[in-house]
Design a protein around this motif. Sequence first.
Motif, PDB file in Angstrom:
ATOM      1  N   VAL A 347       0.862  -1.178   0.000  1.00  4.70           N
ATOM      2  CA  VAL A 347       0.000   0.000   0.000  1.00  4.70           C
ATOM      3  C   VAL A 347       0.896   1.225   0.000  1.00  4.70           C
ATOM      4  O   VAL A 347       1.851   1.311   0.781  1.00  4.70           O
ATOM      5  CB  VAL A 347      -0.930   0.008   1.231  1.00  4.70           C
ATOM      6  CG1 VAL A 347      -1.709   1.315   1.305  1.00  4.70           C
ATOM      7  CG2 VAL A 347      -1.893  -1.180   1.184  1.00  4.70           C
ATOM      8  N   GLU A 348       0.611   2.135  -0.884  1.00 10.56           N
ATOM      9  CA  GLU A 348       1.429   3.336  -1.059  1.00 10.56           C
ATOM     10  C   GLU A 348       1.647   4.045   0.276  1.00 10.56           C
ATOM     11  O   GLU A 348       0.704   4.291   1.034  1.00 10.56           O
ATOM     12  CB  GLU A 348       0.750   4.288  -2.048  1.00 10.56           C
ATOM     13  CG  GLU A 348       1.576   5.506  -2.419  1.00 10.56           C
ATOM     14  CD  GLU A 348       0.873   6.384  -3.444  1.00 10.56           C
ATOM     15  OE1 GLU A 348       1.443   7.427  -3.808  1.00 10.56           O
ATOM     16  OE2 GLU A 348      -0.245   6.012  -3.874  1.00 10.56           O
ATOM     17  N   ASP A 354       5.111  -2.667   8.743  1.00 14.45           N
ATOM     18  CA  ASP A 354       4.151  -1.841   9.492  1.00 14.45           C
ATOM     19  C   ASP A 354       2.721  -2.300   9.214  1.00 14.45           C
ATOM     20  O   ASP A 354       1.903  -2.407  10.130  1.00 14.45           O
ATOM     21  CB  ASP A 354       4.312  -0.365   9.110  1.00 14.45           C
ATOM     22  CG  ASP A 354       5.643   0.214   9.563  1.00 14.45           C
ATOM     23  OD1 ASP A 354       6.236  -0.336  10.507  1.00 14.45           O
ATOM     24  OD2 ASP A 354       6.099   1.199   8.954  1.00 14.45           O
ATOM     25  N   LEU A 355       2.432  -2.563   7.949  1.00 14.58           N
ATOM     26  CA  LEU A 355       1.098  -3.039   7.593  1.00 14.58           C
ATOM     27  C   LEU A 355       0.771  -4.350   8.300  1.00 14.58           C
ATOM     28  O   LEU A 355      -0.298  -4.512   8.907  1.00 14.58           O
ATOM     29  CB  LEU A 355       1.004  -3.260   6.083  1.00 14.58           C
ATOM     30  CG  LEU A 355       0.619  -2.083   5.193  1.00 14.58           C
ATOM     31  CD1 LEU A 355       0.718  -2.498   3.737  1.00 14.58           C
ATOM     32  CD2 LEU A 355      -0.779  -1.592   5.508  1.00 14.58           C
ATOM     33  N   ALA A 356       1.699  -5.279   8.244  1.00 16.04           N
ATOM     34  CA  ALA A 356       1.449  -6.590   8.839  1.00 16.04           C
ATOM     35  C   ALA A 356       1.303  -6.510  10.351  1.00 16.04           C
ATOM     36  O   ALA A 356       0.472  -7.194  10.947  1.00 16.04           O
ATOM     37  CB  ALA A 356       2.569  -7.555   8.461  1.00 16.04           C
ATOM     38  N   VAL A 364      -5.642 -10.126  12.077  1.00 12.57           N
ATOM     39  CA  VAL A 364      -5.358 -10.629  10.739  1.00 12.57           C
ATOM     40  C   VAL A 364      -3.900 -11.086  10.654  1.00 12.57           C
ATOM     41  O   VAL A 364      -2.980 -10.312  10.929  1.00 12.57           O
ATOM     42  CB  VAL A 364      -5.620  -9.555   9.672  1.00 12.57           C
ATOM     43  CG1 VAL A 364      -5.218 -10.057   8.295  1.00 12.57           C
ATOM     44  CG2 VAL A 364      -7.084  -9.136   9.691  1.00 12.57           C
ATOM     45  N   ALA A 365      -3.695 -12.329  10.273  1.00 15.06           N
ATOM     46  CA  ALA A 365      -2.354 -12.891  10.145  1.00 15.06           C
ATOM     47  C   ALA A 365      -1.970 -12.994   8.685  1.00 15.06           C
ATOM     48  O   ALA A 365      -2.562 -13.774   7.928  1.00 15.06           O
ATOM     49  CB  ALA A 365      -2.295 -14.266  10.796  1.00 15.06           C
ATOM     50  N   LYS A 408      -8.766   0.343   7.619  1.00 19.34           N
ATOM     51  CA  LYS A 408      -8.538   1.002   8.919  1.00 19.34           C
ATOM     52  C   LYS A 408      -7.062   1.278   9.134  1.00 19.34           C
ATOM     53  O   LYS A 408      -6.674   2.385   9.547  1.00 19.34           O
ATOM     54  CB  LYS A 408      -9.078   0.112  10.045  1.00 19.34           C
ATOM     55  CG  LYS A 408      -8.861   0.680  11.440  1.00 19.34           C
ATOM     56  CD  LYS A 408      -9.436  -0.253  12.510  1.00 19.34           C
ATOM     57  CE  LYS A 408      -9.178   0.282  13.919  1.00 19.34           C
ATOM     58  NZ  LYS A 408      -9.738  -0.632  14.957  1.00 19.34           N
ATOM     59  N   VAL A 409      -6.224   0.297   8.848  1.00 19.40           N
ATOM     60  CA  VAL A 409      -4.784   0.461   9.018  1.00 19.40           C
ATOM     61  C   VAL A 409      -4.258   1.520   8.062  1.00 19.40           C
ATOM     62  O   VAL A 409      -3.391   2.330   8.431  1.00 19.40           O
ATOM     63  CB  VAL A 409      -4.104  -0.896   8.783  1.00 19.40           C
ATOM     64  CG1 VAL A 409      -2.583  -0.723   8.621  1.00 19.40           C
ATOM     65  CG2 VAL A 409      -4.392  -1.857   9.943  1.00 19.40           C
ATOM     66  N   ARG A 410      -4.773   1.521   6.857  1.00 17.50           N
ATOM     67  CA  ARG A 410      -4.328   2.510   5.873  1.00 17.50           C
ATOM     68  C   ARG A 410      -4.609   3.932   6.371  1.00 17.50           C
ATOM     69  O   ARG A 410      -3.783   4.835   6.214  1.00 17.50           O
ATOM     70  CB  ARG A 410      -5.041   2.255   4.535  1.00 17.50           C
ATOM     71  CG  ARG A 410      -4.608   3.176   3.402  1.00 17.50           C
ATOM     72  CD  ARG A 410      -5.273   2.735   2.102  1.00 17.50           C
ATOM     73  NE  ARG A 410      -5.008   3.701   1.053  1.00 17.50           N
ATOM     74  CZ  ARG A 410      -5.701   4.819   0.881  1.00 17.50           C
ATOM     75  NH1 ARG A 410      -6.723   5.109   1.674  1.00 17.50           N
ATOM     76  NH2 ARG A 410      -5.387   5.663  -0.105  1.00 17.50           N
TER      77      ARG A 410
END
Length: 414
Positions: A347-348, A354-356, A364-365, A408-410
Amino acid sequence: MNLPATDSTNAIDWARVRADFPLLTRQVHGKPLVYFDSANTGQKPDAVIDAVDDFYRRHNANVSRAVHALGTEATEAYEGARSKLAKFLNVRGDELVLCSGTTFALNLVAYSWALPQLKAGDAIVLTRMEHHANIVPWQLVAQRTGAVIKVAEIDERGELDLAQLHSLLTPEVKLLSLTHVSNVLGTVNPVREICREARKRGIVTVVDGSQAVPHRAVDIASIGCDFYAFTGHKMSGPTGTGALWARREHLAAMPPFIGGGEMIKEVRFEGTVFNDAPHKFEAGTPNIAGFVGLGAAVDYLSGLGMRNIEAREQELLAHFNEALSKVEGLRIFGQAREKAAVVSFLVEGAHAHDLATLLDLEGVAIRSGHHCAHPLMQHFGVPATCRASLAFYNTHEEIEAFVAALQKVRRLLG
């Protein structure tokens, strides 16, 4: 085994299938677990867990050594797993070397076949999308023999450039080793056609089937390769299990890789007479309980039907790709026309780790990193990607939950 219910159209009740996997019911950080990391390791059904437990509780003994009842039971269970795998893959049991997994299997080929065969001026062909387990052993062999490594490249879709690959198959090439399904891109390689072209040129072929055997029907005999390696823990079996299939003429000619008990007929200080294949490659006490569990996994997958499993995963992949198309700034790596349910993405503005990490807080795994495929990351010019890999026990609801968590994470990452 708790086989799933089917209706008159032979449609599988996937909700009942999912209920066979106890780990999928747990929560992580107070959220329902969404396990999208099956390319890393597959989850285990009750049937597999129960088989391992039953072996240790009722049958635990070493194999091929004792004449007592427990020893006989253990040997029958262990060899029974070999027979189940052989039938599952349409090969003979005496062509299957049971081992700890694909890494061991590929090293076995490297040291027992390639090292005695190759010399300076010979060449080995690999592909850009290989896992490190299908790169490093060949590098070690090349260093010791003077052979060189050539690399078959991929196109913008993440598919092998077959014309370029065929152009590499020159007379000095003695070995071609490639993955059946990419662990990063999900690309399904046309291994039958590739092996046919190599065979015309007298080139020995090795196929890494780690990501294929758990997700599609694999008929090794129809592929036409010389060696095929796979791992048990990715196909819902225990860790530390797997096998190498090889043509009998290769197994007969290859020297043992590791020496010790079980792989011998007679030992004298003047010399040793080795056992017949495949046992001459199975020194020491094996992971008996693990292979009993792998036999149970084969029973379970066979009960579902590998074509049903592949169809289910393709259905989930289509939904997943559609859902991801709604996420702004998301880049998918690999859009092969035929691919498994593996999606690598970034993701840009966000680092893969960080995303994971933030997705894990949402339950979410997924996997983040180079996925043991540094040359492929270098090709795309990135240090790492996120990888979501689905299996038949996943659900459409989990896909929606994943995308909601990703959105949400984005936002959190700005």
